[in-house]
Design an enzyme around this catalytic site. Sequence first.
Site, short mmCIF file in Angstrom:
data_model
loop_
_atom_site.label_atom_id
_atom_site.label_comp_id
_atom_site.label_asym_id
_atom_site.label_seq_id
_atom_site.Cartn_x
_atom_site.Cartn_y
_atom_site.Cartn_z
N LYS A 78 0.43 -0.93 -0.12
CA LYS A 78 0.26 0.06 -0.14
C LYS A 78 0.48 1.30 -0.04
O LYS A 78 2.15 1.29 0.67
CB LYS A 78 -1.07 0.16 1.32
CG LYS A 78 -2.07 0.87 1.32
CD LYS A 78 -2.65 0.54 2.64
CE LYS A 78 -3.65 1.81 3.13
NZ LYS A 78 -4.65 1.29 4.18
N SER A 153 -9.64 0.98 3.23
CA SER A 153 -8.72 2.06 1.92
C SER A 153 -7.77 1.15 1.63
O SER A 153 -7.07 1.58 0.68
CB SER A 153 -8.27 2.92 3.27
OG SER A 153 -7.51 2.90 4.20
N SER A 177 -9.14 -1.64 7.75
CA SER A 177 -9.08 -1.12 5.46
C SER A 177 -8.26 -2.60 5.77
O SER A 177 -7.87 -2.35 4.42
CB SER A 177 -8.41 0.27 6.19
OG SER A 177 -8.89 1.49 5.65
#
Length: 487
Positions: A78, A153, A177
């Site tokens: 990420k 996310s 997330s």
Amino acid sequence: MEIYKTASQLRSALESGEVSSEEWVKQLIQRIESLDGEINSHLGLDKESALGQAKAADQRRANGESLGALDGIPISLKNNMAIKGQKLTCGSHILENFESPYDATVVEKLKAAGAVIFGRLNMDEFAMGSSNETSYFGTTRNPWNLERTPGGSSGGSAAAVAAGFCPVSLGSDTGGSIRQPASFCGVYGLKPTYGRISRYGLVAFASSLDQIGPLAREVDDLADVLTAVSGLDPKDSSSYPETVTGGSSELNGEVKPVIGVPKEFFEYPMDEEVLSSVKAAIAYYEKQGCEVREISLPNSHLSVSAYYVIATAEASSNLARFDGIRYTHRSKDAKDLMEVYFKSRGEGFGEEVKRRIILGTFALSSGYHDAYYLKAQKVRTLIREDFSKNFEDGVDLILTPTAPTTAFKIDESIQDPLTMYLNDIFTIPANLAGLPGLSVPCGASSENLPIGFQLIAPHFKEMSLLQAAKLYENGNEAHLVRPPLGN
Ligand code: GLN
């Protein structure tokens, strides 16, 4: 399919000489180039660096100096984790041109284990969101259905693993997330205990809640990555001294955990098909001889409210550093110092991030601090105590749905923040209590959208979570079903 080799399958192929790390990385790059145009899970990929790392891993293997389970295995991150010399944007315009001068501790550890640091993955801006729609660089689409969100996310991290762009990725989880996108994309997602993995080099959202964790297509890979990246880090004072050891080799024992099913979680409105899949998972565990008990987590309904005070308060403070002075976007129209601050932040942050900074600043302001922040912290303690009571009473693991719905449509909820926030109801309690949580793929809806259930364990019992997940994996096939991507 071949390209969907898990990390442990790829390891065997590397060991037998069936394929080299360099060849594998080339194939993944090709796949990303042909399919990610639509999915948009990547914000960047430093091909040269990845191929160089893969070649070095092949060389080590040829010399009989392999570094172990992850040597030569590509892992994507990420884009809120720092990789030296690469862009670190956090999905935000304000950091669009920022390159990290150092490696996050997880990156250092992965490099030391020989892993190939691969793609930089799309995310909601500063990890604020549940759909990847707040990314400045465009939303990520769900590989199962391109009209749906991958969740968020860590939507890029889940979509990339589901689409066969990498066997394993890292995400971060502040309120769900890792777990919610894992469930929307049909992969596993582990949020370890708070403190289990160093947060040094992870751009902070809400520091008392943030935790890095792996996403993968099989349980063994989660164990191997966790083993490689966990442990004490002098650069993160909240990191826990004990490292997880043993990796996937520790997962083979017989387990029959006592499973608690919190009644409040099942009273919450959710999709019928989610409910029936999760009930089927509970029935499976019962059939394996596990005791299943109905339990109560009476304060869990307060978790979303407490989270959105605590997380926004911490975010408002953490994001104060992005001020147009040092490394962020600087407004071209600013005439004096105050305008540099106001305009750079005004232009650089998206709507959701601004909303949270404003909310958090309000919650911390004098006169309101006790009514909001302090009260939310008290609620947090109650929620943690609810979990502790059940664990003290002999419950080994708690099983819940991961999210109340399957992947929702892009544009469906983004205009309605409250609905979006309420979707985090099942994942937030584990963050508030600092507990490890894992989303396990357990089927698909009639529209062919994945469903996941969540397991929560006492602090530092990640291996129990993974063992229980493996018990499920051994008798079920949801983790083997692939999205309809045309090849
Ligand atoms: N969806 C939650 C939020 O918007 C969780 C985000 C996260 O875990 N980073 O805050």
